[in-house]
Design an enzyme around this catalytic site. Structure first.
Site, short mmCIF file in Angstrom:
data_model
loop_
_atom_site.label_atom_id
_atom_site.label_comp_id
_atom_site.label_asym_id
_atom_site.label_seq_id
_atom_site.Cartn_x
_atom_site.Cartn_y
_atom_site.Cartn_z
N GLY A 138 61.75 41.75 87.77
CA GLY A 138 61.97 42.45 89.03
C GLY A 138 60.69 43.04 89.59
N SER B 271 66.52 40.48 88.88
CA SER B 271 65.97 40.45 87.53
C SER B 271 67.07 40.08 86.55
CB SER B 271 65.41 41.84 87.20
OG SER B 271 64.85 41.84 85.92
N ALA B 272 66.74 39.17 85.62
CA ALA B 272 67.77 38.63 84.71
C ALA B 272 68.31 39.65 83.71
CB ALA B 272 67.20 37.43 83.95
N THR C 175 52.38 28.32 84.78
CA THR C 175 53.32 27.41 84.12
C THR C 175 54.68 28.07 83.98
OG1 THR C 175 51.48 26.44 82.92
CG2 THR C 175 53.67 26.04 82.02
N CYS D 195 62.57 57.25 82.07
CA CYS D 195 61.27 56.82 82.54
C CYS D 195 60.52 56.16 81.41
CB CYS D 195 60.49 57.96 83.14
SG CYS D 195 59.94 59.13 81.96
#
Ligand code: PLP
Length: 381
Positions: free
Chosen positions: A69, A201-202, A239, A324
């Site tokens: 992300g 994001s995964a 890549t 955080c």
């Protein structure tokens, strides 16, 4: 037995994602190579691209794989800010909501462009009236970018993106949407929301850590942040991380399949909320649309850090409201922007559920939390 209730930090890896990754790791081949091995690797990347595109309603050719992300946010904001610099088409200023993730705030600041903050109300919802009037003041016609997240990582509050997009587009600007917490947790359609750019994001919904995507129509010019090879249509060199991308695609497909669990997750969340409210805690953003599985609450006299430690010892993993990365707790800027006092912000706790959460997790949380809070109250009495 552990109860993992910290999905907004990272969700457990889905079995489908793990299987797709193992399969990819067992193969050799650079996805840019023309031989059979390379073509197989490329096929895995393209299948994942289609799954991610379907998950977030991205335009055809509009999914650019990144390392997560944070990189997608950087690629979108810096990619726009750095294009056509010196010309009349260059982005001249940024408008950013007060509750954005630090990845957005710091990237916006780093562009060197003027950044204007748009406030939120007491529920954490962006002030559309203020957005409209700030944009009306921006009457020199210079291009601008506005950034508003879809769902907040601390409170789960969902922003009125469609309405904001109309205001921003009418004023001639572009909209960047950080959908990192929303994708895979609520239905997301980039095109219908009117987002020009989006970050996902995964690892927030059961894919691997370290892979994400920038969503941007192929005809939207962006200055690449990573240069080198021509991968990702010259939009992101390097890549391909085939195994991570394959895991991302498998998680995206799996999360679409179990979208029906959202009602159940909402019921688990409501059970937790009712219990903490009964003990005197305040739930942030309770009156507005939120992610089904996020509870952010402040309990008077019970510091976020103490709550996290007490729960951890009881086998329950949660975060302080001001989670955080440095490990140093400071009052959450998100809650502060919503009008929280310093004490309220310091006593904030985030409980975040997701695909693997069960009612038994909520019961374990409630038992541990209420007994720890009872001890704190007894000491204070
Ligand atoms: N944006 C939001 C709203 C987030 O919650 C996070 C992660 O916590 C990020 C961006 C960064 O995503 P990543 O961890 O994939 O770099």
């Amino acid at each position: 037995m552990r109860h993992y209730l910290d999905h907004n930090a990272t969700a457990p890896l889905r079995a489908e994602a793990k299987a797709a990754m193992i399969d990819a790791l067992d193969r050799v081949g650079n996805a840019s190579a023309v031989h059979a091995e390379g073509r197989e690797a490329r096929a895995a990347v393209e299948a994942a691209r289609e799954a991610v595109r379907a998950l977030v309603g991205a335009p055809v050719g509009g999914v650019v794989f990144t390392s997560g992300g944070t990189e997608a946010i950087h690629a979108g904001i810096s990619g726009l800010a750095n294009r056509n610099v010196g010309s009349d088409n260059a982005i001249a200023r940024l408008f950013v909501s007060a509750v954005e993730h630090p990845a957005v705030l710091k990237t916006a600041e780093a562009t060197g462009l003027p950044v204007e903050i748009i406030s939120v109300d007491a529920n954490g919802v962006v002030d559309l009236q203020q957005l409209r009037s700030r944009l009306a003041d921006n009457d020199d016609g210079a291009p601008f970018l506005a950034t508003i997240m879809l769902a907040n990582n601390e409170t789960g509050v969902v922003q009125p993106i469609r309405a904001a997009a109309d205001i921003i587009h009418d004023a001639g600007g572009l909209l960047f949407v950080d959908a990192v917490q929303a994708a895979g947790k609520i239905p997301v359609n980039c095109t219908m929301l009117g987002a020009d750019l989006m970050a996902v994001s995964a690892h927030k919904f059961g894919g691997p850590i370290g892979v994400g995507a920038l969503i941007a129509a192929p005809n939207l010019p962006l200055e690449p942040v990573l240069r080198g090879g021509g991968q990702e249509e010259n939009r992101r060199a390097g890549t391909h991380n085939v195994a991570a991308i394959a895991g991302f695609g498998a998680a995206a497909a799996a999360t679409r399949d179990d979208i029906g669990r959202h009602t159940e997750i909402t019921a688990i969340r409501d059970h937790i909320e009712a219990a903490v409210v009964a003990e005197g805690a305040r739930v942030w953003g309770a009156g507005v649309e939120r992610l089904p599985g996020t509870v952010c609450c402040s309990a008077p006299g019970f510091s976020g850090e103490t709550q996290v430690m007490a729960l951890d010892m009881a086998g329950v993993a949660v975060s302080a409201g001001s989670a955080c990365s440095s490990g140093k707790a400071r009052p959450s800027p998100v809650l502060t922007a919503m009008g929280a006092t310093e004490d309220e912000a310091k006593s904030a706790l985030r409980v975040s559920l997701g695909w693997s959460s069960m009612m038994a997790d909520a019961d374990a949380f409630i038992a541990a939390w209420t007994s720890a809070y009872a001890r704190v109250k007894a000491r204070a009495a």
